[in-house]
Design a protein around this motif. Structure first.
Motif, mmCIF file in Angstrom:
data_model
loop_
_atom_site.group_PDB
_atom_site.id
_atom_site.type_symbol
_atom_site.label_atom_id
_atom_site.label_comp_id
_atom_site.label_asym_id
_atom_site.label_seq_id
_atom_site.Cartn_x
_atom_site.Cartn_y
_atom_site.Cartn_z
ATOM 1 N N ASP A 160 3.341 -10.800 -3.000
ATOM 2 C CA ASP A 160 2.545 -9.994 -2.083
ATOM 3 C C ASP A 160 1.150 -9.804 -2.663
ATOM 4 N N THR A 161 0.138 -10.310 -1.956
ATOM 5 C CA THR A 161 -1.213 -10.283 -2.518
ATOM 6 C C THR A 161 -1.727 -8.865 -2.705
ATOM 7 N N ASP A 162 -1.378 -7.958 -1.812
ATOM 8 C CA ASP A 162 -1.852 -6.584 -1.931
ATOM 9 C C ASP A 162 -1.347 -5.956 -3.233
ATOM 10 N N THR A 163 -0.053 -6.162 -3.516
ATOM 11 C CA THR A 163 0.522 -5.628 -4.754
ATOM 12 C C THR A 163 -0.080 -6.310 -5.966
ATOM 13 N N ARG A 164 -0.331 -7.609 -5.863
ATOM 14 C CA ARG A 164 -0.923 -8.344 -6.975
ATOM 15 C C ARG A 164 -2.283 -7.774 -7.341
ATOM 16 N N TYR A 165 -3.106 -7.459 -6.333
ATOM 17 C CA TYR A 165 -4.441 -6.927 -6.608
ATOM 18 C C TYR A 165 -4.364 -5.500 -7.162
ATOM 19 N N ARG A 166 -3.427 -4.704 -6.628
ATOM 20 C CA ARG A 166 -3.317 -3.310 -7.079
ATOM 21 C C ARG A 166 -2.753 -3.226 -8.499
ATOM 22 N N LYS A 268 -15.376 -12.055 1.047
ATOM 23 C CA LYS A 268 -16.586 -12.440 0.306
ATOM 24 C C LYS A 268 -17.383 -11.232 -0.174
ATOM 25 N N HIS A 269 -16.909 -10.029 0.110
ATOM 26 C CA HIS A 269 -17.666 -8.830 -0.244
ATOM 27 C C HIS A 269 -16.769 -7.784 -0.898
ATOM 28 N N ASN A 270 -17.227 -7.246 -2.023
ATOM 29 C CA ASN A 270 -16.587 -6.115 -2.687
ATOM 30 C C ASN A 270 -17.678 -5.080 -2.920
ATOM 31 N N LEU A 494 -11.792 -11.114 -9.112
ATOM 32 C CA LEU A 494 -12.038 -9.794 -9.680
ATOM 33 C C LEU A 494 -10.738 -9.286 -10.271
ATOM 34 N N LEU A 495 -10.749 -8.895 -11.524
ATOM 35 C CA LEU A 495 -9.517 -8.401 -12.136
ATOM 36 C C LEU A 495 -9.015 -7.157 -11.427
ATOM 37 N N PHE A 496 -9.926 -6.261 -11.053
ATOM 38 C CA PHE A 496 -9.524 -5.022 -10.401
ATOM 39 C C PHE A 496 -10.413 -4.779 -9.171
ATOM 40 N N PRO A 497 -10.123 -5.474 -8.048
ATOM 41 C CA PRO A 497 -10.934 -5.281 -6.840
ATOM 42 C C PRO A 497 -10.733 -3.895 -6.253
ATOM 43 N N THR A 498 -11.709 -3.456 -5.481
ATOM 44 C CA THR A 498 -11.612 -2.165 -4.809
ATOM 45 C C THR A 498 -10.527 -2.233 -3.734
ATOM 46 N N MET A 499 -9.607 -1.251 -3.746
ATOM 47 C CA MET A 499 -8.505 -1.228 -2.798
ATOM 48 C C MET A 499 -8.387 0.162 -2.183
ATOM 49 N N ASN A 506 -4.732 2.824 7.586
ATOM 50 C CA ASN A 506 -5.115 1.413 7.522
ATOM 51 C C ASN A 506 -4.914 0.825 6.129
ATOM 52 N N GLU A 507 -3.870 1.270 5.488
ATOM 53 C CA GLU A 507 -3.540 0.874 4.108
ATOM 54 C C GLU A 507 -3.510 -0.654 3.993
#
Length: 507
Positions: A160-166, A268-270, A494-499, A506-507
């Motif tokens: 799950d990409t969301d969990t991977r980023y978090r 493309k934007h953080n 990004l190792l720790f993108p904004t989430m 809208n989680e």
């Protein structure tokens, strides 16, 4: 509902309960060790003479040698007199072979009782098993840290990409191949620094907390300084400070650092991102084109070893020189509209209406409409690296006018695969002109444009002491890393993108 098709909420509850049971079991194991005086969290150091890939690559020299390794247990096999463990360190995995008679009885029992995820160090002999796998024969070990939580199981893993980023730390453990992207990111930044040092640039640092959010057209973040009782902006660009340094006599400066823009998020934007900005006295935007080609091609070679790379569905050639077109030439090529023959706002609005852009261009000037035409009809068609130059003055408030046509400025952007990778100017150094453009930007802000530049009168005063002819360039590091690692989303580099926090709308 069939027995096979369980309610997802029931599955989630069962999984949570299972994890809690495993956590409790692992803590009980730790408690037993503590009661025996073997608390792993008391250990402060561990010897590590070699890493996994180093052992594999140098097997001929290391066979029969005792080494010390350390890492995380990722797999266990065998339950009798012989056991195998896959130990993961920063380079990869190495197999650990353990015989029951190589350790004390209680020590072997404790080894068998370790869990996936536990961190251990051990010493042992390098050898090859009967199946031909390079391994380390366990002669003694230490548990360094107990992993309380079970790792995602092998076959489903962490997908799950969301969990991977978090939970990037967990992503790095169970998907170690993603480390390559971040290792390449580091090499890219190192290559940029090395090349600029070769060009006699010096690296500097400028403030992140700014009284004025200047240097770019963007909506800023606002914070508050308690001691000064003062609202400050997180910088959107270091540009105006770096140009002050050119005024002060530093002829070649650059900064690699974080910028913050309170805008939309996408692949493309953080909101916080890394830029490299550089300024060189006594050159112009043509000089910046040469530096851009040099930096991008050298960074590509540093991580890929070639200038022919793949990005998505495209095969790219990053060999200098890049293609070059003026903005008006690009519009003429892709739309057959020649703005050289369209000289006023009314004519520009009329041609925009013909092309279906009437609503987007209401009340706009010729220069603003030129930019809209380029964005709508040209950007996505620029696949191979291309410099688009000579931008309308309306969208370039910090750029020197083009002498042959004052409606345009000496500015370029780098486009690859339809996206912008860099922005550069012949810097505006006439303080009178700069003051007038800040006045115009203020009018736009007063009219509701939150991204218009905030006038910086101290910067104008700095220009009054004399800014030499100067070229300036900014390149987005995150997008460059995406390009050079064939990554589809900025969150992948990004190792720790904004989430958004879990549990919010809208989680």
């Amino acid at each position: 509902m069939s027995k096979e098709a369980k309610d997802p909420q029931v599955n989630a509850a069962e999984e949570k309960e299972n994890i809690q049971e495993q956590v409790a079991n692992r803590i009980n194991k730790l408690t037993e060790l503590e009661q025996q005086g073997n608390n792993p969290f008391w250990i402060t150091t561990a010897e590590q003479t070699h890493h996994s890939q180093e052992i594999i690559d140098n097997y001929d020299q290391l066979e029969g040698t005792e080494v010390s390794v350390a890492g995380r247990i990722m797999a266990k096999r065998g339950m009798g007199k012989v056991s195998f463990v896959d130990l993961q360190d920063r380079q990869g995995n190495i197999q650990i072979f353990t015989r029951f008679d190589a350790l004390e009885e209680e020590e072997y029992k404790a080894w068998q009782n370790l869990d996936l995820g536990d961190l251990v160090s051990l010493r042992g002999e390098v050898f090859t098993t009967n199946k031909g796998e390079i391994s380390v024969r366990n002669h003694g070990y230490q548990l360094l840290a107990k992993c309380f939580r079970p790792l995602p199981e092998k076959f489903h893993g962490l997908t799950d990409t969301d969990t991977r980023y978090r939970k990037r730390y967990l992503d790095l453990i169970v998907n170690p191949e993603i480390k390559e992207v971040f290792e390449k990111r580091s090499k890219i930044i190192t290559a940029l620094r090395h090349e600029l040092e070769n060009l006699d640039f010096i690296e500097v640092e400028t403030p992140i907390l700014n009284l004025i959010a200047g240097g770019a057209a963007a909506r800023p973040f606002v914070t508050h300084h308690n001691t000064l009782d003062l609202d400050l902006f997180l910088r959107i660009s270091p540009e105006l400070y770096l140009k002050r340094l050119i005024v002060g006599g530093f002829e070649r400066v650059y900064e690699i650092g974080r910028n913050f823009r309170n805008e939309g998020m996408s692949t493309k934007h953080n909101p916080e991102f890394t830029m490299i900005e550089l300024y060189q006295a006594y050159t112009d935007y043509n000089g910046m084109m040469e530096i851009s080609e040099d930096l991008i091609s050298k960074a590509c070679l540093a991580v890929n070893g070639t200038l022919q790379i793949k990005f998505g569905e495209h095969e790219l050639d990053l060999s200098p020189p890049f293609a070059r077109m003026t903005m008006l030439e690009a519009i003429k090529k892709f739309t057959e509209v020649d703005f050289e023959n369209i000289t006023d706002d009314q004519a520009a609005q009329a041609i925009a209406a013909e092309k279906g852009l009437a609503e987007q261009t209401v009340g706009m000037s010729r220069g603003e409409i030129i930019n809209i035409f380029f964005e709508e009809f040209c950007e996505e068609k620029l696949i191979q690296p291309t410099f688009i130059y000579d931008y309308p003055i309306e969208i370039s408030p910090l750029t020197k006018k083009k002498k042959s046509d004052p409606r345009l400025t000496e500015r370029f952007e780098i486009f690859i695969c339809g996206d912008e990778y860099g922005n550069a100017y012949s810097e505006l150094n006439d303080p009178r002109d700069q003051r007038e453009r800040f006045v115009e930007q203020q009018k736009q802000r007063d009219a509701g444009d939150e991204e218009a530049n905030i006038p910086d009168h101290d910067f104008v005063e700095a220009l009054e002491y004399g800014l030499p002819p100067t070229g300036g360039l900014g390149i987005g590091i995150d997008r460059l890393v995406m390009l050079l690692t064939d990554s589809a989303s900025i969150r992948d580099v990004l190792l720790f993108p904004t989430m958004r926090p879990l549990g919010t709308k809208n989680e």
